[in-house]
Design a protein around this motif. Structure first.
Motif, PDB file in Angstrom:
ATOM      1  N   ALA A 143       5.620 -21.176  23.222  1.00  0.00           N
ATOM      2  CA  ALA A 143       4.729 -21.759  22.112  1.00  0.00           C
ATOM      3  C   ALA A 143       5.284 -22.752  21.545  1.00  0.00           C
ATOM      4  N   LYS A 144       4.365 -23.850  22.001  1.00  0.00           N
ATOM      5  CA  LYS A 144       5.049 -25.157  21.060  1.00  0.00           C
ATOM      6  C   LYS A 144       4.814 -25.608  19.724  1.00  0.00           C
ATOM      7  N   GLY A 145       3.640 -24.955  19.346  1.00  0.00           N
ATOM      8  CA  GLY A 145       3.189 -25.515  17.921  1.00  0.00           C
ATOM      9  C   GLY A 145       3.585 -24.773  16.488  1.00  0.00           C
ATOM     10  N   TRP A 146       4.667 -24.148  16.896  1.00  0.00           N
ATOM     11  CA  TRP A 146       5.130 -23.365  15.496  1.00  0.00           C
ATOM     12  C   TRP A 146       5.338 -24.278  14.242  1.00  0.00           C
ATOM     13  N   ASP A 147       5.567 -25.428  14.523  1.00  0.00           N
ATOM     14  CA  ASP A 147       5.836 -26.299  13.390  1.00  0.00           C
ATOM     15  C   ASP A 147       4.470 -26.482  12.489  1.00  0.00           C
ATOM     16  N   ASN A 148       3.335 -25.931  13.029  1.00  0.00           N
ATOM     17  CA  ASN A 148       2.264 -25.945  12.222  1.00  0.00           C
ATOM     18  C   ASN A 148       1.833 -24.641  11.692  1.00  0.00           C
ATOM     19  N   GLN A 149       2.721 -23.709  11.581  1.00  0.00           N
ATOM     20  CA  GLN A 149       2.483 -22.539  11.193  1.00  0.00           C
ATOM     21  C   GLN A 149       2.270 -22.475   9.456  1.00  0.00           C
ATOM     22  N   LEU A 150       1.552 -21.356   8.890  1.00  0.00           N
ATOM     23  CA  LEU A 150       1.523 -21.341   7.459  1.00  0.00           C
ATOM     24  C   LEU A 150       2.842 -21.122   6.944  1.00  0.00           C
ATOM     25  N   HIS A 151       2.758 -21.678   5.523  1.00  0.00           N
ATOM     26  CA  HIS A 151       3.963 -21.865   4.699  1.00  0.00           C
ATOM     27  C   HIS A 151       4.434 -20.403   4.353  1.00  0.00           C
ATOM     28  N   ASN A 152       5.679 -20.450   3.752  1.00  0.00           N
ATOM     29  CA  ASN A 152       6.227 -19.216   3.222  1.00  0.00           C
ATOM     30  C   ASN A 152       5.559 -18.863   2.167  1.00  0.00           C
ATOM     31  N   GLU A 153       5.151 -17.586   2.032  1.00  0.00           N
ATOM     32  CA  GLU A 153       4.532 -17.009   0.919  1.00  0.00           C
ATOM     33  C   GLU A 153       4.516 -15.710   0.665  1.00  0.00           C
ATOM     34  N   PRO A 154       5.058 -15.262  -0.710  1.00  0.00           N
ATOM     35  CA  PRO A 154       5.277 -13.650  -0.682  1.00  0.00           C
ATOM     36  C   PRO A 154       3.863 -13.024  -0.581  1.00  0.00           C
ATOM     37  N   ALA A 155       3.986 -11.818   0.022  1.00  0.00           N
ATOM     38  CA  ALA A 155       2.918 -11.093   0.539  1.00  0.00           C
ATOM     39  C   ALA A 155       2.851  -9.555  -0.202  1.00  0.00           C
ATOM     40  N   ILE A 156       1.659  -9.347  -0.680  1.00  0.00           N
ATOM     41  CA  ILE A 156       1.447  -7.794  -1.173  1.00  0.00           C
ATOM     42  C   ILE A 156       0.121  -7.437  -0.747  1.00  0.00           C
ATOM     43  N   ARG A 157       0.096  -6.168  -0.398  1.00  0.00           N
ATOM     44  CA  ARG A 157      -1.232  -5.514   0.254  1.00  0.00           C
ATOM     45  C   ARG A 157      -1.396  -4.156  -0.256  1.00  0.00           C
ATOM     46  N   LEU A 158      -2.257  -3.906  -1.059  1.00  0.00           N
ATOM     47  CA  LEU A 158      -2.471  -2.397  -1.550  1.00  0.00           C
ATOM     48  C   LEU A 158      -3.854  -1.948  -1.005  1.00  0.00           C
ATOM     49  N   SER A 159      -3.713  -0.613  -0.246  1.00  0.00           N
ATOM     50  CA  SER A 159      -4.955  -0.089   0.378  1.00  0.00           C
ATOM     51  C   SER A 159      -4.879   1.291   0.029  1.00  0.00           C
ATOM     52  N   TRP A 160      -6.253   1.754   0.179  1.00  0.00           N
ATOM     53  CA  TRP A 160      -6.609   2.959  -0.054  1.00  0.00           C
ATOM     54  C   TRP A 160      -7.477   3.198   1.321  1.00  0.00           C
ATOM     55  N   GLN A 161      -7.296   4.432   1.815  1.00  0.00           N
ATOM     56  CA  GLN A 161      -8.182   4.788   2.904  1.00  0.00           C
ATOM     57  C   GLN A 161      -8.459   6.466   2.760  1.00  0.00           C
ATOM     58  N   ARG A 162      -9.438   7.087   2.960  1.00  0.00           N
ATOM     59  CA  ARG A 162      -9.843   8.358   3.123  1.00  0.00           C
ATOM     60  C   ARG A 162     -10.517   8.607   4.513  1.00  0.00           C
ATOM     61  N   LYS A 163      -9.876   9.784   4.988  1.00  0.00           N
ATOM     62  CA  LYS A 163     -10.434  10.300   6.453  1.00  0.00           C
ATOM     63  C   LYS A 163     -11.222  11.722   6.245  1.00  0.00           C
ATOM     64  N   TRP A 164     -12.240  11.913   6.831  1.00  0.00           N
ATOM     65  CA  TRP A 164     -12.976  13.156   6.861  1.00  0.00           C
ATOM     66  C   TRP A 164     -12.892  13.812   7.995  1.00  0.00           C
ATOM     67  N   HIS A 165     -12.553  15.100   8.250  1.00  0.00           N
ATOM     68  CA  HIS A 165     -12.537  15.789   9.497  1.00  0.00           C
ATOM     69  C   HIS A 165     -13.953  16.673   9.394  1.00  0.00           C
ATOM     70  N   LEU A 166     -14.946  15.922  10.077  1.00  0.00           N
ATOM     71  CA  LEU A 166     -16.116  16.229   9.797  1.00  0.00           C
ATOM     72  C   LEU A 166     -16.651  17.698  10.539  1.00  0.00           C
ATOM     73  N   HIS A 167     -16.113  17.624  11.782  1.00  0.00           N
ATOM     74  CA  HIS A 167     -16.849  18.771  12.603  1.00  0.00           C
ATOM     75  C   HIS A 167     -15.862  18.909  13.706  1.00  0.00           C
ATOM     76  N   SER A 168     -15.497  20.175  14.241  1.00  0.00           N
ATOM     77  CA  SER A 168     -14.852  20.638  15.558  1.00  0.00           C
ATOM     78  C   SER A 168     -15.643  21.829  16.287  1.00  0.00           C
ATOM     79  N   MET A 169     -15.431  21.738  17.683  1.00  0.00           N
ATOM     80  CA  MET A 169     -16.074  22.902  18.234  1.00  0.00           C
ATOM     81  C   MET A 169     -15.356  23.163  19.545  1.00  0.00           C
ATOM     82  N   GLU A 170     -15.237  24.368  20.013  1.00  0.00           N
ATOM     83  CA  GLU A 170     -14.627  24.692  21.337  1.00  0.00           C
ATOM     84  C   GLU A 170     -16.131  24.713  22.261  1.00  0.00           C
TER      85      GLU A 170
END
Length: 348
Positions: free
Chosen positions: A174-201
């Motif tokens: 790749a030839k264009g990496w000189d155009n990449q985003l600048h250095n920046e500290p990154a923080i990511r806070l996330s919450w996720q809920r999963k529900w096991h709704l139903h199962s059947m044989e």
């Protein structure tokens, strides 16, 4: 010898050796005493392209089941009062897991041979991060709270990783990496809920289950809300909360059927189909740097994922492949993107 020492000295071959000779003793453990390592690999090579979300890797370690988060000695004492303040963390009817993750992602425009930046194409970016995840689960609900810290920009070494791999494969770098985003500290806070709704044989050899999820992510890397679901058909489906791609708040996935016992096979195989809709308010890889001028594009506010895949599990090992289609993420994007996601899950 611990699995960590095996990895340090012998790499992937050591992992296979460890599993082959020691999984029998691990299987004899109570399920609540088992730790898990998940290795994720995602690449658009599976869609025969080399652009946009082009490569990602993540390794996640999950603790054994805990009655209380403070039972894990890896958590610093100062963090316990903070964790206790989380609504779901003190539920006496839940089991808890602590997760540690480390990952790397690469994003590029569609034309990686030009050295000139384009206002019509997404910018180059690398992202390296580490994080802590807290999982709280019952038989039917899984809550995941995750915080990830890292850096976006040249310090993430996206150019080095991509072009080193291209050199190994004997293809143009790749030839264009000189155009990449600048250095920046990154923080990511996330919450996720999963529900096991139903199962059947459905028959002696065919089961099905249905899982849904919803969540949100906050931070300068990404701010969004999402919802989706997954349906699975197969034999001896694990009693877990489904499969995951590399995303904020990815949940607990068992490598084996925890309800298997004497006289029951530890082999399982199933197919699945999944979908997700996400409203994206900020995406640094499209919107550009937060505090500096940088390349950027006009993003789509609503993005959908559709995917199908299959999973095989034997004893303490689970292998999952997902073929995912993602709708356009920004204006002027030529078409949606196809991504392949491969996950190896090992328990010990």
């Amino acid at each position: 010898m611990s699995l960590l020492n095996i990895v340090r000295q012998y790499g992937c071959i050591g992992i296979i050796f460890y599993w082959f000779f020691f999984s029998a003793s691990a299987w004899a453990k109570d399920a609540s005493e088992i730790q898990t390592v998940k290795l994720f690999y995602e690449n658009d090579l599976f869609g025969d392209t080399d652009k946009y979300y082009t490569n990602a890797m993540q390794i996640t370690w999950l603790s054994k089941d805990l009655n209380r988060y403070m039972d894990d000695v890896r958590l610093p004492k100062w963090s316990i009062p903070i964790i206790k303040a989380i609504p779901f963390s003190g539920d006496g009817g839940s089991a808890h897991n602590v997760g540690i993750l480390l990952g790397h992602q690469i994003y590029t425009p569609s034309d990686i041979q030009t050295t000139s930046p384009s206002k019509m194409d997404r910018p180059y970016a690398g992202f390296v991060y580490g994080g802590l995840a807290l999982h709280s689960k019952t038989a039917t609900i899984l809550d995941t709270l995750e915080i990830a810290l890292g850096v976006v920009g040249p310090a993430a070494k996206g150019e080095f990783v991509q072009n080193t791999v291209h050199d190994w494969r004997g293809i143009s770098t790749a030839k264009g990496w000189d155009n990449q985003l600048h250095n920046e500290p990154a923080i990511r806070l996330s919450w996720q809920r999963k529900w096991h709704l139903h199962s059947m044989e459905l028959s002696k050899i065919l089961d099905y289950d249905l899982i849904s999820h919803a969540g949100m992510t906050l931070g300068n890397v990404r701010t969004s809300v999402n919802t989706g679901g997954e349906i699975r058909f197969g034999y001896n489906i694990p009693k877990d909360f489904g499969s995951d791609i590399i995303r904020a708040g990815a949940g607990v996935s068992a490598p084996f059927n925890r309800h298997s016992g004497p006289g029951k096979t530890t082999f399982g195989a199933h197919m699945f189909a999944a979908s997700q809709v996400e409203a994206v308010f900020r995406n640094i890889f499209l919107d550009g740097n937060t505090w500096k001028d940088s390349p950027s594009v006009d993003k789509k506010w609503l993005v959908a994922d559709l995917s199908v895949g299959f999973s095989f599990s034997v004893d303490m090992v689970k292998l999952t492949y997902r073929h995912l289609f993602r709708t356009k993420q920004f204006d002027n994007q030529e078409q949606g993107q196809v991504i392949g996601s491969l996950t190896l899950t090992l328990s010990f």
